[in-house]
Scaffold this motif. Structure first.
Motif, mmCIF file in Angstrom:
data_model
loop_
_atom_site.group_PDB
_atom_site.id
_atom_site.type_symbol
_atom_site.label_atom_id
_atom_site.label_comp_id
_atom_site.label_asym_id
_atom_site.label_seq_id
_atom_site.Cartn_x
_atom_site.Cartn_y
_atom_site.Cartn_z
ATOM 1 N N ALA A 59 21.655 -14.679 90.841
ATOM 2 C CA ALA A 59 20.617 -14.015 91.646
ATOM 3 C C ALA A 59 19.265 -14.673 91.394
ATOM 4 N N ARG A 60 18.982 -14.962 90.140
ATOM 5 C CA ARG A 60 17.726 -15.641 89.804
ATOM 6 C C ARG A 60 17.639 -16.995 90.515
ATOM 7 N N ALA A 61 18.737 -17.749 90.538
ATOM 8 C CA ALA A 61 18.742 -19.063 91.200
ATOM 9 C C ALA A 61 18.473 -18.921 92.696
ATOM 10 N N LEU A 62 19.090 -17.931 93.329
ATOM 11 C CA LEU A 62 18.848 -17.711 94.756
ATOM 12 C C LEU A 62 17.387 -17.356 95.017
ATOM 13 N N TYR A 63 16.825 -16.480 94.188
ATOM 14 C CA TYR A 63 15.419 -16.091 94.346
ATOM 15 C C TYR A 63 14.483 -17.256 94.048
ATOM 16 N N GLU A 64 14.732 -18.002 92.998
ATOM 17 C CA GLU A 64 13.857 -19.138 92.666
ATOM 18 C C GLU A 64 13.859 -20.165 93.796
ATOM 19 N N HIS A 65 15.009 -20.384 94.397
ATOM 20 C CA HIS A 65 15.100 -21.284 95.543
ATOM 21 C C HIS A 65 14.236 -20.764 96.690
ATOM 22 N N LEU A 66 14.317 -19.449 96.957
ATOM 23 C CA LEU A 66 13.470 -18.834 97.986
ATOM 24 C C LEU A 66 11.998 -18.972 97.632
ATOM 25 N N PHE A 67 11.615 -18.654 96.398
ATOM 26 C CA PHE A 67 10.211 -18.744 95.991
ATOM 27 C C PHE A 67 9.665 -20.154 96.210
ATOM 28 N N GLN A 87 15.772 -18.225 105.927
ATOM 29 C CA GLN A 87 16.800 -19.027 105.285
ATOM 30 C C GLN A 87 17.943 -18.121 104.861
ATOM 31 N N THR A 88 19.142 -18.663 104.953
ATOM 32 C CA THR A 88 20.344 -17.998 104.452
ATOM 33 C C THR A 88 21.020 -18.997 103.537
ATOM 34 N N THR A 89 21.119 -18.633 102.260
ATOM 35 C CA THR A 89 21.624 -19.573 101.262
ATOM 36 C C THR A 89 22.790 -18.976 100.487
ATOM 37 N N VAL A 90 23.571 -19.864 99.905
ATOM 38 C CA VAL A 90 24.706 -19.473 99.073
ATOM 39 C C VAL A 90 24.675 -20.275 97.778
ATOM 40 N N ILE A 91 25.361 -19.718 96.792
ATOM 41 C CA ILE A 91 25.615 -20.448 95.550
ATOM 42 C C ILE A 91 26.960 -21.134 95.721
ATOM 43 N N ASP A 92 27.013 -22.438 95.492
ATOM 44 C CA ASP A 92 28.293 -23.136 95.533
ATOM 45 C C ASP A 92 29.280 -22.449 94.608
#
Length: 157
Positions: free
Chosen positions: A95-103, A42-47
């Motif tokens: 960064a926490r939001a990106l990681y939590e989404h991955l987890f 997955q490749t994700t971004v924060i709006d």
């Protein structure tokens, strides 16, 4: 804050942000970004252009020596290749939001391990502290061909 998949319309700001952090994460151009996104877990971004995260799992077609280090040692994992957060919004939980989404996705897909590396030389103390807070533990070291030294980290899910 909203985490979503990287879209073509995000490329310009992701590449600009990446260029400002090349020392920590390596060079990235549009062709490489597209190839990484297409091969990634997955490749994700924060709006709002707050940051991005690129990950691969054990089945990823990726030749990074760091990814291959994990692939040789773990049968299943989600690997964080790069995470970059805009300095203007650091300490705001991006960064926490990106990681939590991955987890969350990794757990849902049956993964039990998330892996990454952090530079030792050149040092990246901010990343070290963040990953410690997120529960990552060291599982190895490597001196890479580009004279970088990295620590390999994992976190169980």
């Amino acid at each position: 804050m909203s985490v979503r998949p990287l879209a073509d319309s995000d490329f310009d700001w992701v590449l600009a942000l990446s260029a400002r952090h090349e020392r920590e994460t390596g060079k990235l151009d549009a062709e490489k970004l597209r190839a990484m996104r297409d091969a990634s877990y997955q490749t994700t971004v924060i709006d709002g252009q707050g940051g991005y995260l690129i990950t691969f799992d054990q089945d990823g077609a990726y030749d990074s020596p760091n990814f291959l280090w994990f692939k040789e040692r773990y049968p299943q994992f989600a690997y964080v290749d790069r995470i970059v957060v805009d300095p203007n919004v650091r300490k705001a939980g991006h960064a926490r939001a990106l990681y939590e989404h991955l987890f969350e996705r990794a757990r849902r897909d049956g993964h039990s391990l998330v892996a990454c590396e952090v530079n030792v030389d050149p040092p990246n103390p901010g990343s070290d502290a963040f990953h410690a807070r997120m529960g990552f533990e060291e599982v190895g070291w490597a001196l890479l061909g580009n004279a970088k030294t990295v620590r390999y980290l994992t976190r169980g899910l």
